[in-house]
Write a protein that holds these residues in place. Structure first.
Motif, PDB file in Angstrom:
ATOM      1  N   VAL A  52       0.832  -1.208   0.000  1.00 38.71           N
ATOM      2  CA  VAL A  52       0.000   0.000   0.000  1.00 38.71           C
ATOM      3  C   VAL A  52       0.869   1.262   0.000  1.00 38.71           C
ATOM      4  N   ASP A  56      -2.421   8.903  -1.689  1.00 34.65           N
ATOM      5  CA  ASP A  56      -3.423   9.181  -0.670  1.00 34.65           C
ATOM      6  C   ASP A  56      -4.840   9.248  -1.234  1.00 34.65           C
ATOM      7  N   LEU A 112      -6.187   5.651  -1.726  1.00 37.38           N
ATOM      8  CA  LEU A 112      -6.224   4.714  -0.612  1.00 37.38           C
ATOM      9  C   LEU A 112      -7.636   4.442  -0.093  1.00 37.38           C
ATOM     10  N   VAL A 125      -3.754   5.235   8.313  1.00 36.19           N
ATOM     11  CA  VAL A 125      -4.234   4.066   7.575  1.00 36.19           C
ATOM     12  C   VAL A 125      -5.392   3.407   8.317  1.00 36.19           C
ATOM     13  N   ARG A 172      -8.567   5.088   7.432  1.00 39.61           N
ATOM     14  CA  ARG A 172      -9.067   4.714   6.104  1.00 39.61           C
ATOM     15  C   ARG A 172      -9.798   3.373   6.164  1.00 39.61           C
TER      16      ARG A 172
END
Length: 242
Positions: free
Chosen positions: A136, A141, A144, A196, A199
């Protein structure tokens, strides 16, 4: 959409620029990279323990005859091989055709396909888990969130996600123009575990654990690992905002 995993969508010529440059860069360095990293899990007990922690819920979500598990950004194939040895029905996906060819040669009994985690040509709720170690970092960004939503889409309820990545400052990025003596154009995106994790949860996944390992010899950045899962009550439900 396909009904199984024998076909995975290739990286098309009109794919986003970052996918094309990542593919071309890893094609250029595939032999040297694979020679340097035949098995980067060897001698790293924490990483091995995290894979074992991932395997149990993945096996529950999909037993040997059940939903398979992809190793996304499989590279030389050593993570795919380790998951196979742990009893999972696993296959590898990598953006680089040359990397896929080398992984098939190194692990002839396993399946590897050319494709991208940004657009998996797989049915909804068809996978028993997702692993993406150190891949990843090449996803910008703005892409993602859709990658995390794609994880949610393809997982059966209760299935886990294991991500590993080099941690860094918020919105950090490095571009390499040369590696192993070859000209490349490869972007690395450095993110905090919190970034992360946010997300993943925004995509409807539940965070189970986060681990931060200090750099070992030859490493410049801490290694972050996130273990999440698709909630058991999410069958057929898209995350809010999709």
């Amino acid at each position: 959409m396909t009904s199984g995993t024998d076909r995975v969508r290739p990286v098309r010529a009109d794919s986003p620029g970052f996918l094309q440059s990542t593919r071309a860069s890893y094609d250029a360095i595939a032999e040297a990279y694979s020679a340097e990293h035949p098995d980067s899990l060897a001698g790293r007990p924490l990483e091995e323990a995290l894979l074992t922690a991932f395997v149990r819920p993945a096996g529950t979500a999909g037993a040997e005859s059940g939903p398979p598990v992809p190793d996304l950004g499989s590279g030389p194939g050593y993570v795919t091989a380790r998951l196979h040895a742990l009893g999972l029905p696993v296959f590898g996906i990598d953006v680089s055709p040359r990397m896929v060819a080398l992984a098939r040669r190194a692990h002839p009994g396993l399946r590897f396909h050319v494709g991208s985690m940004t657009s998996l040509d797989l049915l909804d709720e068809s996978l028993g888990g997702v692993v993406a170690l150190y891949s990843v970092i090449h996803v910008p960004d703005d892409h993602l969130p859709s990658v995390c939503t794609e994880f949610h889409r393809v997982l059966v309820p209760g299935a886990p996600v294991l991500l590993g990545f080099q941690s860094g400052d918020e919105n950090g990025r490095t571009r390499l123009s040369e590696r192993y003596g070859r000209e490349i154009s490869l972007d690395y995106h450095w993110r905090t575990p919190d970034t992360v994790a946010a997300r993943l949860t925004a995509a409807g996944l539940e965070l189970y654990a986060r681990v931060l390992r200090e750099p070992e010899e030859g490493e410049k950045r801490p290694r972050a690992f996130l273990l999440a899962r698709k909630p058991t009550g999410d069958r057929g439900r898209a995350p809010v905002g999709t």
